[in-house]
Scaffold this motif. Structure first.
Motif, short mmCIF file in Angstrom:
data_model
loop_
_atom_site.label_atom_id
_atom_site.label_comp_id
_atom_site.label_asym_id
_atom_site.label_seq_id
_atom_site.Cartn_x
_atom_site.Cartn_y
_atom_site.Cartn_z
N GLN A 75 -43.66 44.91 -80.09
CA GLN A 75 -43.76 43.75 -79.46
C GLN A 75 -43.15 42.59 -80.18
O GLN A 75 -42.86 41.29 -79.61
N HIS A 76 -42.44 42.90 -81.48
CA HIS A 76 -41.68 41.96 -82.13
C HIS A 76 -40.56 41.30 -81.37
O HIS A 76 -39.92 42.04 -80.57
N GLU A 77 -40.42 39.99 -81.43
CA GLU A 77 -39.56 39.25 -80.60
C GLU A 77 -37.98 39.66 -80.81
O GLU A 77 -37.23 39.83 -79.73
N VAL A 78 -37.56 40.51 -82.15
CA VAL A 78 -36.24 40.82 -82.17
C VAL A 78 -36.05 42.17 -81.14
O VAL A 78 -34.91 42.39 -81.13
N LEU A 79 -37.01 42.94 -80.87
CA LEU A 79 -36.89 43.92 -80.05
C LEU A 79 -36.69 43.70 -78.52
O LEU A 79 -36.87 44.63 -77.73
N GLN A 80 -37.06 42.43 -78.33
CA GLN A 80 -37.16 42.02 -76.74
C GLN A 80 -36.13 42.44 -76.00
O GLN A 80 -34.78 42.11 -76.28
N GLY A 81 -36.23 43.16 -74.81
CA GLY A 81 -35.13 43.50 -73.95
C GLY A 81 -34.17 44.97 -74.42
O GLY A 81 -33.47 45.31 -73.92
N LEU A 82 -34.97 45.50 -75.55
CA LEU A 82 -34.23 46.50 -76.19
C LEU A 82 -34.90 47.87 -75.67
O LEU A 82 -36.20 47.95 -75.40
N ASN A 83 -34.40 48.97 -75.51
CA ASN A 83 -34.95 50.36 -75.38
C ASN A 83 -35.64 50.90 -76.72
O ASN A 83 -34.98 51.04 -77.62
N ALA A 84 -36.84 50.59 -76.99
CA ALA A 84 -37.51 50.67 -78.23
C ALA A 84 -38.55 51.61 -77.83
O ALA A 84 -39.66 51.20 -77.14
N HIS A 85 -39.05 52.54 -78.79
CA HIS A 85 -40.45 53.37 -78.62
C HIS A 85 -40.87 53.70 -80.17
O HIS A 85 -39.99 53.52 -81.03
N ALA A 86 -41.96 54.15 -79.93
CA ALA A 86 -42.43 54.64 -81.31
C ALA A 86 -42.78 56.11 -81.46
O ALA A 86 -43.27 56.69 -80.41
N VAL A 87 -42.80 56.43 -82.42
CA VAL A 87 -43.34 58.00 -82.76
C VAL A 87 -44.10 57.96 -84.08
O VAL A 87 -43.87 57.38 -85.07
N LEU A 88 -45.31 58.88 -83.93
CA LEU A 88 -46.06 59.05 -84.99
C LEU A 88 -46.03 60.26 -85.46
O LEU A 88 -46.32 61.20 -84.51
N ALA A 89 -45.70 60.73 -86.68
CA ALA A 89 -45.54 62.13 -87.16
C ALA A 89 -46.59 62.56 -88.15
O ALA A 89 -47.11 61.59 -88.91
#
Length: 306
Positions: A75-89
């Motif tokens: 949710q960081h503002e710098v990622l707004q509008g970008l295709n971003a997702h998280a991976v937990l390994a």
């Protein structure tokens, strides 16, 4: 240029400070960002999808905080509008980073590194070192508060590359580093300063002139100057603002010195021949240990930036 960027994080302030680099390069290329966190403890199946209640009921209360950290970062503002997702390994960090790089066709890894104590080994951190030695794609490493070249306000990011220092030994295995330095310079209107170091030590020359060592040194210098002329011609044809520096001394020492002198925003280095016993290279490791600005390490034959 970089279509899929991997951002491994341990949620430390050191790591968080580099998220803007991943975001800026992804935004420039209309690419995407994968945020990766690796845990040594066993994880439940679908760890990112289970409810907090289900996690708590099955003894994974500690995972609730990890998930919240990932969600907060997404949710960081710098990622707004970008295709971003998280991976937990789950597993060993370097091995999991490299697995994700290969499985998801990553084109750039952005990661932090920290200098350890004087007697620690490795001095640039075991995870960073392992990734750098085996990654098939470029890795951008930085250690805030080194010199910066990415700025943001809200979701707007600016890549302010003015000076790129390309450390080269003219070996063909580092051609990918040269090409990437040129591509970045063209994309951002930066100047490339190419550096080659000549370190005169016993046994340095495979052949010595009959007249003595001085002639051999002169021969090495002439060869380097000819290589620089060819490199300058290549840069001119590509429309790259270019200059060359031929310096005496150990490669890592003159690289660090020149980076300070020209106020380099980015150092680009090839990591050498991976068939050799030291694939990363002594000089690359030393530069990263003392880095005055972000360093982009490029493996041989990289072609993922087109």
């Amino acid at each position: 240029m970089f279509q899929h960027i991997l951002f491994p994080t341990d949620f430390s302030p050191l790591s968080r400070g580099l998220l803007k680099y991943a975001a800026a390069f992804a935004r420039q290329s209309n690419g995407r960002v994968t945020i990766l966190n690796v845990q040594s403890a066993s994880l439940p199946a679908q760890a990112l999808r289970l409810s907090e209640r289900a996690l708590a009921e099955n003894g994974f209360e500690w995972l609730v905080g990890i998930r919240r950290e990932l969600e907060e970062m997404l949710q960081h503002e710098v990622l707004q509008g970008l295709n971003a997702h998280a991976v937990l390994a789950e597993g060993e960090p370097a091995a999991e980073i490299l697995r994700v790089v290969r499985e998801k066709d990553i084109s750039l890894v952005v990661m932090a590194t920290q200098r350890r104590g004087f007697l620690s080994r490795p001095l640039i951190g075991s995870t960073a070192l392992a990734v750098l030695e085996e990654t098939p794609c470029p890795v951008l490493v930085a250690r805030p508060p080194s010199r910066d070249f990415v700025y943001y306000k809200g979701a707007e990011t600016t890549i302010a590359l003015n000076r790129i220092l390309l450390a080269t030994d003219f070996d063909p295995v580092t051609d990918a580093a040269k090409q990437l330095a040129f591509d970045l310079a063209k994309a951002h209107g930066a100047k490339v300063t190419a550096l080659h170091a000549i370190h005169i030590v016993l046994g340095y020359f495979p052949m010595r002139a009959k007249s003595g060592e001085d002639d051999a040194v002169a021969l090495v210098r002439r060869n380097a100057e000819a290589r620089f002329e060819a490199l300058a011609a290549e840069a001119k044809a590509a429309g790259v603002n270019f200059e060359s520096r031929l310096c005496d001394g150990r490669a890592y020492e003159v690289t660090l010195k020149l980076a300070h002198e020209i106020e380099a925003d980015l150092i680009v280095m090839g990591c050498g021949d991976r068939k050799s016993g030291q694939p990363l290279g002594h000089h690359v490791e030393r530069v990263i240990r003392e880095l005055p600005c972000p360093v982009l390490v490029v493996p041989p034959g990289d072609s993922q930036t087109a």
